[in-house]
Write a protein that holds these residues in place. Sequence first.
Motif, short mmCIF file in Angstrom:
data_model
loop_
_atom_site.label_atom_id
_atom_site.label_comp_id
_atom_site.label_asym_id
_atom_site.label_seq_id
_atom_site.Cartn_x
_atom_site.Cartn_y
_atom_site.Cartn_z
N HIS A 81 -32.78 158.24 -49.55
CA HIS A 81 -33.66 159.13 -50.30
C HIS A 81 -34.84 159.61 -49.47
O HIS A 81 -35.24 159.00 -48.47
N GLY A 82 -35.43 160.72 -49.90
CA GLY A 82 -36.65 161.23 -49.31
C GLY A 82 -37.89 160.61 -49.94
O GLY A 82 -37.81 159.77 -50.82
N GLY A 83 -39.06 161.08 -49.46
CA GLY A 83 -40.32 160.58 -49.98
C GLY A 83 -41.31 160.21 -48.89
O GLY A 83 -42.25 159.43 -49.13
N GLY A 84 -41.12 160.75 -47.68
CA GLY A 84 -42.09 160.53 -46.61
C GLY A 84 -42.20 159.11 -46.13
O GLY A 84 -43.20 158.74 -45.52
N PHE A 85 -41.19 158.28 -46.40
CA PHE A 85 -41.19 156.86 -46.06
C PHE A 85 -42.24 156.08 -46.84
O PHE A 85 -42.50 154.91 -46.54
N VAL A 86 -42.84 156.71 -47.86
CA VAL A 86 -43.92 156.09 -48.63
C VAL A 86 -43.57 155.94 -50.10
O VAL A 86 -43.92 154.94 -50.74
N VAL A 87 -42.87 156.94 -50.65
CA VAL A 87 -42.51 156.93 -52.07
C VAL A 87 -41.01 157.12 -52.22
O VAL A 87 -40.30 157.41 -51.25
N GLY A 88 -40.52 156.96 -53.43
CA GLY A 88 -39.10 157.15 -53.72
C GLY A 88 -38.34 155.84 -53.73
O GLY A 88 -38.83 154.80 -53.29
N GLY A 89 -37.13 155.90 -54.28
CA GLY A 89 -36.30 154.71 -54.37
C GLY A 89 -35.00 155.02 -55.09
O GLY A 89 -34.59 156.17 -55.20
N LEU A 90 -34.39 153.99 -55.61
CA LEU A 90 -33.10 154.16 -56.28
C LEU A 90 -33.21 155.03 -57.52
O LEU A 90 -32.30 155.80 -57.83
#
Length: 308
Positions: A81-90
């Motif tokens: 997933h995306g999210g700038g390596f800071v946010v996001g998940g399953l």
Amino acid sequence: MDYEQLIDAETWAFIRRTNDCYPADTAERSVPEQREIYNAMARSFLAPRPDVVETEDRQVNGVPVRIYIAGDPTRTVMYCHGGGFVVGGLESHDDVCAEICAQTGYRVVAVDYRLAPEHMHPAMFDDAWAAFEWILSEYEGGIVLSGDSAGANLCAAVAHHARGRTDRILGQVLIYGAFGGDVNAGSYLEHAKAPMLTRDEILFYQGVRCKDGKVPQGDPTYAPLQDGDFSGLPATILISADCDPVRDDSRDYRDRILAAGGKAHWINEEGLVHGYLRARHSVGRARDSFERISLAIEALGQEIWPYD
């Protein structure tokens, strides 16, 4: 840049709807609070899973994953997933993975890699690689790598690292990926103030996963464009949004693969912005692009190259 002319009304509605989910002081809030805001935004766009898709959450090699199955798959997609390596998940990309599964018939394994700033590089890559190694050991058949934004970066890094270790990667489909291009040239300047993602935000995301903010050099597990060797990579399809600072990374990655004698194709989606996967049910351009993405994953899984 005249975004009023470049971006159509449907996409502007998506942009406004996304922005409405973010309080004015989001950037000043703690990372846990920012994640809560992002997750709430993602939930507001979440589509129901197709009825044919079943899921299972597991821990594999210490990494949480979600497995999507529809029928009796012979291929596996690893999705980051995306999210700038800071946010996001399953949860933030659950519907995207479920729809890829339903549309291709392939098994999808979504990877819940560790996030910054609690975890520094190479933790994210290590988790993606650990999940990939588990897929190799758990399932037979070919593998297609796919991800968006930061997740596209991780998938490409896995593809580079996998050379000489396995021949089971059939291809990669990389969606508006950030591969470590020149932030002082091209689309980074042309679209520095683009809706949905700005150059300043990219600079933050680049540094936040590095100790003391020091960006590694010559490390393709951090930025695949830093590699000095682009030979032997799997067939690669790159999809970018035209109104996006990282757009040229996809073009440049394609060019490096082609120059090394590999197979690569770049699709630049006019009038779209970073993060448009969430718009695939409300914006015609995004819907068409997601269909191209699903068809690309399916084609690579069947070892078909439809772009000659």
